[in-house]
Design a protein around this motif. Structure first.
Motif, PDB file in Angstrom:
ATOM      1  N   THR A   1       0.771  -1.291  -0.016  1.00  0.00           N
ATOM      2  CA  THR A   1       0.055  -0.131  -0.057  1.00  0.00           C
ATOM      3  C   THR A   1       0.802   1.092  -0.087  1.00  0.00           C
ATOM      4  OG1 THR A   1      -1.854  -1.176   1.072  1.00  0.00           O
ATOM      5  CG2 THR A   1      -1.776   1.378   1.392  1.00  0.00           C
ATOM      6  N   ARG A   2       2.059   1.355   0.858  1.00  0.00           N
ATOM      7  CA  ARG A   2       2.925   2.412   1.092  1.00  0.00           C
ATOM      8  C   ARG A   2       3.564   2.575  -0.478  1.00  0.00           C
ATOM      9  NH1 ARG A   2       3.555   0.455   5.928  1.00  0.00           N
ATOM     10  NH2 ARG A   2       5.407  -0.914   5.342  1.00  0.00           N
ATOM     11  N   ALA A   3       4.085   1.792  -1.031  1.00  0.00           N
ATOM     12  CA  ALA A   3       4.688   1.683  -2.368  1.00  0.00           C
ATOM     13  C   ALA A   3       3.685   2.205  -3.464  1.00  0.00           C
ATOM     14  CB  ALA A   3       5.185   0.378  -2.907  1.00  0.00           C
ATOM     15  N   LEU A   4       2.488   1.674  -3.548  1.00  0.00           N
ATOM     16  CA  LEU A   4       1.514   2.294  -4.583  1.00  0.00           C
ATOM     17  C   LEU A   4       1.053   3.661  -3.957  1.00  0.00           C
ATOM     18  CD1 LEU A   4      -0.226  -1.198  -5.306  1.00  0.00           C
ATOM     19  CD2 LEU A   4       1.528   0.029  -6.465  1.00  0.00           C
ATOM     20  N   ASN A   5       0.959   3.816  -2.822  1.00  0.00           N
ATOM     21  CA  ASN A   5       0.613   5.461  -2.471  1.00  0.00           C
ATOM     22  C   ASN A   5       1.415   6.256  -3.293  1.00  0.00           C
ATOM     23  OD1 ASN A   5      -2.077   5.504  -1.409  1.00  0.00           O
ATOM     24  ND2 ASN A   5      -1.342   4.733   0.531  1.00  0.00           N
ATOM     25  N   LYS A   6       2.797   6.058  -3.067  1.00  0.00           N
ATOM     26  CA  LYS A   6       3.836   6.892  -3.406  1.00  0.00           C
ATOM     27  C   LYS A   6       3.753   6.889  -4.872  1.00  0.00           C
ATOM     28  CE  LYS A   6       8.868   7.199  -3.303  1.00  0.00           C
ATOM     29  NZ  LYS A   6      10.223   6.673  -2.763  1.00  0.00           N
TER      30      LYS A   6
ATOM     31  N   LYS B   1       7.493  -2.349  -9.191  1.00  0.00           N
ATOM     32  CA  LYS B   1       7.083  -1.572  -7.869  1.00  0.00           C
ATOM     33  C   LYS B   1       6.744  -2.546  -6.854  1.00  0.00           C
ATOM     34  CE  LYS B   1       6.202   2.688 -10.393  1.00  0.00           C
ATOM     35  NZ  LYS B   1       7.165   3.358  -9.617  1.00  0.00           N
ATOM     36  N   ILE B   2       6.016  -3.542  -7.238  1.00  0.00           N
ATOM     37  CA  ILE B   2       5.524  -4.411  -6.112  1.00  0.00           C
ATOM     38  C   ILE B   2       6.578  -5.244  -5.641  1.00  0.00           C
ATOM     39  CG2 ILE B   2       3.794  -6.255  -5.826  1.00  0.00           C
ATOM     40  CD1 ILE B   2       1.899  -5.014  -7.610  1.00  0.00           C
ATOM     41  N   LYS B   3       7.531  -5.659  -6.495  1.00  0.00           N
ATOM     42  CA  LYS B   3       8.602  -6.592  -6.136  1.00  0.00           C
ATOM     43  C   LYS B   3       9.548  -6.103  -5.390  1.00  0.00           C
ATOM     44  CE  LYS B   3       8.797 -10.002  -9.637  1.00  0.00           C
ATOM     45  NZ  LYS B   3       9.683 -10.639 -10.767  1.00  0.00           N
TER      46      LYS B   3
END
Length: 75
Positions: free
Chosen positions: A22-27, A60-62
């Protein structure tokens, strides 16, 4: 660039796992790279809507260190 929806099967064992994604995708959302996303710990699923390509979102997810078991382009 048209937006596509991607669905990933991601191994998440706890709220910390889903929180990292969630933090990575929010960025990415703040940077306008992702328009929307949904992270489901129960379903072990991450759905992302973005103008970026599949490989860019996968990376991004990895980067969170979570195992991506599979992924598909929905639209």
């Amino acid at each position: 660039m048209s937006e596509r929806t991607y669905k990933f099967d991601v191994k998440m064992t706890c709220g910390g796992c889903s929180g990292a994604i969630t933090r990575a995708l929010n960025k990415a959302k703040d940077n306008k790279e992702v328009s929307s996303f949904d992270v489901s710990l129960e379903k072990q699923e991450v759905v992302v809507k973005s103008g970026l390509g599949y490989e860019d979102i996968l990376e991004k997810i990895k980067k969170t260190g979570k195992e991506v078991r599979s992924g598909v382009t929905v639209e």
